[in-house]
Design an enzyme around this catalytic site. Structure first.
Site, PDB file in Angstrom:
ATOM      1  CB  THR A  15      -0.936   0.075   1.128  1.00 41.47           C
ATOM      2  OG1 THR A  15      -1.586  -1.120   1.219  1.00 41.47           O
ATOM      3  CG2 THR A  15      -1.882   1.107   1.312  1.00 41.47           C
ATOM      4  CB  SER A  60       2.638  -8.485   1.085  1.00 45.55           C
ATOM      5  OG  SER A  60       1.512  -8.334   1.850  1.00 45.55           O
ATOM      6  CB  CYS A 281      -3.385 -17.942  23.002  1.00 45.03           C
ATOM      7  SG  CYS A 281      -4.622 -18.877  23.901  1.00 45.03           S
TER       8      CYS A 281
HETATM    9  N1  ASP Z   1      -2.515  -5.509   0.530  1.00 41.00           N
HETATM   10  C1  ASP Z   1      -1.305  -4.610   1.038  1.00 41.00           C
HETATM   11  C2  ASP Z   1      -0.162  -5.722   0.837  1.00 41.00           C
HETATM   12  O1  ASP Z   1       0.026  -6.327   1.790  1.00 41.00           O
HETATM   13  C3  ASP Z   1      -1.630  -4.128   2.459  1.00 41.00           C
HETATM   14  C4  ASP Z   1      -0.634  -3.210   2.939  1.00 41.00           C
HETATM   15  O2  ASP Z   1       0.487  -2.765   2.018  1.00 41.00           O
HETATM   16  O3  ASP Z   1      -0.581  -2.860   3.943  1.00 41.00           O
HETATM   17  O4  ASP Z   1       0.534  -5.643  -0.011  1.00 41.00           O
END
Ligand code: ASP
Length: 343
Positions: A15, A60, A281
């Site tokens: 992101t 990711s 947990c």
């Molecule tokens: N979907 C994004 C990723 O993991 C979310 C992020 O970057 O926080 O690539």
């Protein structure tokens, strides 16, 4: 030449470097060179920043062991040239990736810090700026000519964690990560304060970096739930080529005592497949034999995952399986701390 710290910023995707496609409203990766343009403040930091980017940045969720190796190779190839490394990945699988990188490097004497953001860097309310600026500051932090951080970390929302202790806990809030079984290594407020007594202590100082990139992917995670059937457990443990299984058990490492279940696990262990007991947990640890419901697991030789996270356990499993250890050695190394991931 200057004696400002040299930092290598590795952008893999996520992101932090995404923009919104205003037609479809979906987030997609954009050209990384834009990142420095988006944060001109980075130029004010007292360091030299060099950037390198995946040609095709990834969300990711598409992370895999080939990408782990690619990230680790970039660090290994540039290890001597730079004082610190900042790796930008998506937050969704950041705990898995950063845990894996922590095992791939032994004797790391420089900081490797993962970060990302919940909102894209161009967003008005973005968390990307603080995360990136402070991460770079931490990567630059030195004392008596040496980096303060000499391990793989994850920085998010004012806290620096040991990477292999983290879990993504929130898909919405800026505080997206937690390290439930180990306190933060540093906190960012008016000052950056390091909890020095918690930092990773290398047994042998000044040893050369060892980089291992053999990761075995024939592994699985099985999360127990009341009502789990013999068919499901059988299908998992009889997966063709399986070499290791992370068993997510209840509470302090408890599982059903039904004969079919224990027999299946016992046969699997006898076949040489490594099974590690970790708790479902969020915090606390496995204590084998505390309850009757874990006594059988102890008897059949399950490996005690103690207070390791699932993310770290699967990374450690992939790494140790690549080391051609005997069963006893595998159990020994899994149950001790290699990179501060377990205690
Ligand atoms: N979907 C994004 C990723 O993991 C979310 C992020 O970057 O926080 O690539």
């Amino acid at each position: 030449m200057t004696n400002k710290p040299n930092i290598l910023l590795v952008y893999t995707g996520g992101t932090i470097g995404m923009v919104k496609d205003y037609k479809t409203k979906a987030l997609k990766a954009f050209d990384f060179s834009q990142i420095l343009k988006k944060i001109p403040e980075l130029r004010q930091l007292n360091c030299q920043i060099t950037t390198v980017s995946f040609e095709e940045p990834i969300d990711s969720s598409n992370m895999n062991t080939q990408y782990y190796i690619k990230i680790a190779e970039i660090i290994a190839e540039n290890y001597k040239k730079y004082d610190g490394f900042v790796v930008l990945t998506g937050s969704d699988t950041m705990s898995y990736t950063s845990s894996a990188i922590s095992f791939m490097f032994e004797n790391l004497q420089k900081p490797v810090i993962f970060t990302g953001s919940q909102l894209p860097i161009g967003d008005l309310r973005t968390d990307a700026k603080e995360n990136l600026i402070t991460t770079i500051e931490i990567a630059c932090a030195q004392e008596q000519g040496e980096s303060i951080i000499k391990e793989v970390c994850l920085y998010f929302e004012y806290k620096l964690y040991r990477a292999n202790r983290t879990t993504k806990i929130n898909a919405e809030q800026f505080q997206a990560f937690a390290s439930m079984n180990y306190p933060p290594l540093a906190e960012s407020g008016v000052h950056l304060s390091f909890n020095k007594h918690l930092l990773f202590k290398h047994e042998k100082q000044k040893e050369n970096l060892i980089f291992r990139k053999k990761l075995v992917e024939n592994v699985a995670i099985l999360k127990l739930f009341p009502g789990i059937t013999k068919e499901v457990v059988t299908a998992i443990v009889q997966t063709k080529g399986l070499k290791g299984l992370i068993l997510e058990t209840y509470g302090s490492g408890n599982a059903p005592t039904e004969k079919w279940f224990i027999d299946l696990l016992e046969t699997t262990i006898k076949e040489g497949i490594q099974i590690v007991n970790v708790t479902q947990c969020a915090s606390g640890r496995v204590i084998l034999g505390l309850y009757e419901t874990s006594s059988d697991l102890k008897r059949i030789g399950i490996i005690n995952g103690k207070n390791i996270t699932t993310e770290s356990a699967i990374a450690k499993m992939m790494y140790l399986l690549g080391e051609n250890l005997s069963n006893d050695q595998f159990k020994y190394y899994f149950e001790i701390s290699l990179r501060g991931e377990i205690d």
